[in-house]
Design an enzyme around this catalytic site. Structure first.
Site, PDB file in Angstrom:
ATOM      1  N   ALA A  62      20.389 -11.102 -52.362  1.00 25.51           N
ATOM      2  CA  ALA A  62      18.875 -11.072 -51.360  1.00 25.51           C
ATOM      3  C   ALA A  62      17.491 -11.638 -52.350  1.00 25.51           C
ATOM      4  O   ALA A  62      17.756 -12.797 -51.136  1.00 25.51           O
ATOM      5  CB  ALA A  62      19.208  -9.095 -51.269  1.00 25.51           C
ATOM      6  N   ASN A  65      18.571 -15.544 -52.215  1.00 25.55           N
ATOM      7  CA  ASN A  65      18.326 -15.998 -50.586  1.00 25.55           C
ATOM      8  C   ASN A  65      16.763 -15.948 -50.541  1.00 25.55           C
ATOM      9  O   ASN A  65      16.594 -17.188 -50.187  1.00 25.55           O
ATOM     10  CB  ASN A  65      18.965 -14.740 -49.940  1.00 25.55           C
ATOM     11  CG  ASN A  65      20.507 -14.766 -50.009  1.00 25.55           C
ATOM     12  OD1 ASN A  65      21.015 -15.374 -50.643  1.00 25.55           O
ATOM     13  ND2 ASN A  65      20.793 -13.845 -49.706  1.00 25.55           N
ATOM     14  N   TYR A 131      31.984  -5.183 -52.350  1.00 25.14           N
ATOM     15  CA  TYR A 131      31.220  -5.531 -53.432  1.00 25.14           C
ATOM     16  C   TYR A 131      31.698  -5.111 -55.050  1.00 25.14           C
ATOM     17  O   TYR A 131      32.588  -3.872 -54.673  1.00 25.14           O
ATOM     18  CB  TYR A 131      29.759  -4.345 -53.780  1.00 25.14           C
ATOM     19  CG  TYR A 131      28.967  -4.276 -52.381  1.00 25.14           C
ATOM     20  CD1 TYR A 131      27.890  -5.855 -52.663  1.00 25.14           C
ATOM     21  CD2 TYR A 131      28.524  -3.372 -51.184  1.00 25.14           C
ATOM     22  CE1 TYR A 131      27.077  -6.744 -51.524  1.00 25.14           C
ATOM     23  CE2 TYR A 131      28.180  -4.246 -51.015  1.00 25.14           C
ATOM     24  CZ  TYR A 131      26.406  -5.147 -50.625  1.00 25.14           C
ATOM     25  OH  TYR A 131      25.763  -5.336 -49.506  1.00 25.14           O
ATOM     26  N   LYS A 252      10.862  -4.693 -38.785  1.00 27.50           N
ATOM     27  CA  LYS A 252      12.229  -6.243 -38.401  1.00 27.50           C
ATOM     28  C   LYS A 252      13.048  -5.504 -37.059  1.00 27.50           C
ATOM     29  O   LYS A 252      13.914  -4.314 -38.031  1.00 27.50           O
ATOM     30  CB  LYS A 252      13.425  -6.127 -39.346  1.00 27.50           C
ATOM     31  CG  LYS A 252      12.595  -7.370 -40.361  1.00 27.50           C
ATOM     32  CD  LYS A 252      13.437  -7.810 -41.915  1.00 27.50           C
ATOM     33  CE  LYS A 252      13.915  -6.708 -42.443  1.00 27.50           C
ATOM     34  NZ  LYS A 252      14.765  -6.823 -43.312  1.00 27.50           N
ATOM     35  N   ALA A 255      17.729  -8.580 -32.800  1.00 25.72           N
ATOM     36  CA  ALA A 255      17.471  -9.738 -31.964  1.00 25.72           C
ATOM     37  C   ALA A 255      16.194  -9.192 -30.785  1.00 25.72           C
ATOM     38  O   ALA A 255      15.977  -9.777 -29.926  1.00 25.72           O
ATOM     39  CB  ALA A 255      18.749  -9.081 -31.007  1.00 25.72           C
ATOM     40  N   GLY A 281      22.608 -12.619 -43.996  1.00 26.66           N
ATOM     41  CA  GLY A 281      20.827 -13.312 -44.963  1.00 26.66           C
ATOM     42  C   GLY A 281      20.235 -13.039 -43.860  1.00 26.66           C
ATOM     43  O   GLY A 281      18.818 -13.987 -44.271  1.00 26.66           O
ATOM     44  N   GLY A 283      18.080 -10.952 -42.575  1.00 20.83           N
ATOM     45  CA  GLY A 283      16.884 -10.664 -42.801  1.00 20.83           C
ATOM     46  C   GLY A 283      16.030 -11.018 -44.129  1.00 20.83           C
ATOM     47  O   GLY A 283      14.681 -10.932 -44.395  1.00 20.83           O
ATOM     48  N   ASP A 284      16.200 -11.847 -44.847  1.00 22.93           N
ATOM     49  CA  ASP A 284      16.088 -11.938 -46.599  1.00 22.93           C
ATOM     50  C   ASP A 284      15.289 -13.609 -45.635  1.00 22.93           C
ATOM     51  O   ASP A 284      14.325 -14.084 -46.590  1.00 22.93           O
ATOM     52  CB  ASP A 284      17.624 -12.701 -47.444  1.00 22.93           C
ATOM     53  CG  ASP A 284      17.912 -11.593 -47.916  1.00 22.93           C
ATOM     54  OD1 ASP A 284      17.670 -10.905 -48.280  1.00 22.93           O
ATOM     55  OD2 ASP A 284      19.142 -11.818 -48.012  1.00 22.93           O
TER      56      ASP A 284
END
Length: 342
Positions: A62, A65, A131, A252, A255, A281, A283-284
């Site tokens: 994050a 990015n 992860y 955030k 859409a 990605g 959001g970043d």
């Protein structure tokens, strides 16, 4: 991504075992943004993992990015952290350097590997993520890393943190707390992306930690469901956060766009229309756009506009950071369908 350049780990560094700072020149001062966290090697499949097949190799994290998104927009950014003394760790460093990110305060940990993240596209709108980061070099971040990053030059204009890093380990949590104190001492603005990850910690643990951070935070960016993790109990988390001194609370909405709340009121903007390919990605990229406009002195409307624009670029291309636009490309979303730029 091409093969990485080789390098050796030697000497002693942070408290994460045998480590050494990576070799990379620091950017010209002043520094716009300092961020740190874990960046992993990323493998992206083309279908269900149980069926096998090929995978694409890249990197993901994050904070990195956001760093890449900001450097593409012309800002100077230092990313601090740790990678393993392994070839995929070199891939992380090579990628960040190629994107103009300062990695001079990164260490190579000879006692722990670089973390791994797997992306499994399961449906057109659904990607499963796995992860492998327990005991990784990145999870062994400590306060020494933060001290080095702050002392490497003039203080940054913005310190950017996420709610991912404190979930990695006790030492990483301590590093975040130290960074917040250093930011306060140096008069540095603090940006926090809540970025809650349920596979890393429980909501109760995230709430206890993030609420302690709020008095240090100037700009909080979160999704609607993440706000209660950061705000004290009550019917209106946004008002509570503003009352605690957060200057901007940015929500955030995917859409549906985004909303920025400040002492002057709220402003809502729609998302930029684009054919979505990969939401990972986004959001970043949104955060990078918002911070870029903040650094440029744009007003709230300008910050939101750039944020939804960079977020749209991200979803229009596969990958965590690959679709991040340069400053010259920001206007491309205004071009009509089928436009060919010659």
């Amino acid at each position: 991504m091409t093969a990485s350049a080789s390098a050796s780990a030697s000497g002693s560094g942070s408290g994460s075992g045998s480590a050494s700072p990576s070799s990379a020149g620091a950017p010209a001062s002043p520094l716009d943004v300092l961020t740190f966290g874990e960046t992993m090697v990323a493998l992206r499949g083309h279908g269900p993992f149980k069926l096998g097949g090929s995978m694409d190799l890249s990197v993901a994290g994050a904070e990195s990015n956001v760093a890449i998104g900001l450097t593409r927009l012309g800002h100077s950014v230092r990313w601090a952290g740790a990678v393993g003394a392994d070839e995929v760790g070199e891939l992380v460093l090579r990628t960040l350097r190629a994107e103009g990110v300062d990695t001079s305060c990164v260490t190579r940990d000879a006692a722990a590997p670089t973390g791994l993240i797997l992306f499994e596209p399961r449906l057109p709108e659904v990607t499963r993520v796995q992860y492998y980061r327990a005991g990784s070099a990145g999870s062994r971040l400590d306060t020494d890393c933060v001290e080095r990053a702050f002392s490497a030059g003039p203080p940054p204009r913005v310190l950017h943190l996420t709610g991912i890093t404190p979930a990695l380990s006790t030492s990483a949590r301590d590093a975040c707390r130290r960074a917040l104190r250093l930011a306060r001492e140096h008069g540095v603005q603090v940006s926090l992306d809540a970025n809650y990850r349920s596979r890393l910690w429980r909501p109760e643990a995230a709430t206890e930690e993030l609420r302690d951070w709020i008095p240090y935070v100037d700009v909080l960016i979160a999704s609607d469901d993440e706000l209660p993790l950061c705000a004290p109990p009550g019917p209106d988390p946004v008002k509570a956060l503003l009352d605690l001194g957060v200057r901007e609370v940015v929500v955030k909405l995917g859409a549906d766009g985004a909303i920025a709340h400040t002492a002057d009121g709220e402003l809502r903007v729609p998302a930029r229309p684009v054919r979505a390919v990969d939401a990972v990605g986004a959001g970043d990229a949104f955060v990078a756009g918002y911070l870029s406009a903040l650094l440029d002195g744009e007003d709230t409307a300008g910050r939101l506009d750039r944020a939804v624009t960079t977020g749209a670029f991200a979803v229009a291309q596969p990958g965590d950071w690959e679709g991040a636009p340069t400053r010259a490309e920001l206007g491309l979303l205004g071009a009509g369908q089928g436009t060919v730029v010659r």
